[in-house]
Design a protein around this motif. Structure first.
Motif, mmCIF file in Angstrom:
data_model
loop_
_atom_site.group_PDB
_atom_site.id
_atom_site.type_symbol
_atom_site.label_atom_id
_atom_site.label_comp_id
_atom_site.label_asym_id
_atom_site.label_seq_id
_atom_site.Cartn_x
_atom_site.Cartn_y
_atom_site.Cartn_z
ATOM 1 N N GLY A 1 0.619 2.098 6.215
ATOM 2 C CA GLY A 1 0.633 3.527 4.546
ATOM 3 C C GLY A 1 1.402 4.388 5.784
ATOM 4 N N HIS B 1 0.593 5.656 0.074
ATOM 5 C CA HIS B 1 -1.044 5.911 -0.275
ATOM 6 C C HIS B 1 -1.678 4.215 -0.395
ATOM 7 C CE1 HIS B 1 0.529 9.636 -2.221
ATOM 8 N NE2 HIS B 1 1.288 8.779 -2.704
ATOM 9 N N MET C 1 -0.500 13.733 -5.457
ATOM 10 C CA MET C 1 0.438 12.245 -4.967
ATOM 11 C C MET C 1 1.340 11.986 -5.587
ATOM 12 S SD MET C 1 -3.651 10.656 -5.350
ATOM 13 C CE MET C 1 -2.813 9.082 -4.164
ATOM 14 N N LEU D 1 -0.299 12.874 3.830
ATOM 15 C CA LEU D 1 -0.655 11.664 3.495
ATOM 16 C C LEU D 1 -1.822 11.460 2.534
ATOM 17 C CD1 LEU D 1 1.271 9.385 6.557
ATOM 18 C CD2 LEU D 1 2.248 9.800 4.579
ATOM 19 N N TRP D 2 -2.235 10.368 1.775
ATOM 20 C CA TRP D 2 -3.817 10.035 1.164
ATOM 21 C C TRP D 2 -4.129 9.094 1.775
ATOM 22 C CZ3 TRP D 2 0.696 12.809 -0.918
ATOM 23 C CH2 TRP D 2 0.775 13.900 -1.353
ATOM 24 N N PHE D 3 -5.486 8.719 1.335
ATOM 25 C CA PHE D 3 -6.169 7.562 2.141
ATOM 26 C C PHE D 3 -7.318 7.396 0.958
ATOM 27 C CE2 PHE D 3 -3.528 7.909 5.802
ATOM 28 C CZ PHE D 3 -3.440 7.442 5.982
#
Length: 145
Positions: A32, A38, A125, A143-145
């Motif tokens: 990722g 994501h 996002m 960055l998104w998790f």
């Protein structure tokens, strides 16, 4: 093996040291990271999801933010807001960035948040911007998790 592969293997190894038995999660996080994508992490409580993302941010020496979505959360709790300040006798609005402006952001239990909060997160996002006070502000380095 080239230098990029060596560095990635080193990163996976280092993060793996703090998250034992979750090699597939660590590898997915690094993928990722490489693809600027994501990641949706699902799992039972206590399976080191937060710890693995926090460890990745620590190993990369970058900022980490966690947003716990609750029914009473407001969009400004995610994006940030303009704060009134009196600077040298002159009133000013100063933008105070929310947790979405960290380099790595963990959005936990998104389904619990109100629709407007989810919309603010999805704007960040999908478009790499947030809208605060009618102005669009870039957050493309996140960055998104």
């Amino acid at each position: 093996m080239n230098q990029a592969q060596t560095e990635l293997n080193s990163l996976i190894t280092e993060v793996g040291k703090s998250v034992i038995g979750q090699q597939h999660v660590v590898t997915a996080l690094v993928v990722g990271l490489i693809t600027n994508g994501h990641i949706l992490l699902e799992g039972l409580p206590g399976t080191a999801k937060t710890r693995s993302i926090k460890s990745l941010a620590d190993r990369l020496n970058t900022s980490f933010g966690r947003i716990q979505f609750t029914p009473d959360l407001l969009p400004s709790d995610v994006t940030g807001t303009e704060i009134y300040q009196d600077m040298d006798g002159k009133p000013q609005l100063h933008f105070q960035a929310g947790p979405i402006f960290n380099s790595i952001v963990l959005a936990d239990e998104i389904n619990r948040a109100p629709a407007k909060v989810q919309a603010a997160l999805l704007e960040a996002m999908a478009e790499g911007t947030v809208t605060v006070g009618g102005d669009s502000i870039s957050c493309q380095n996140c960055l998104w998790f």
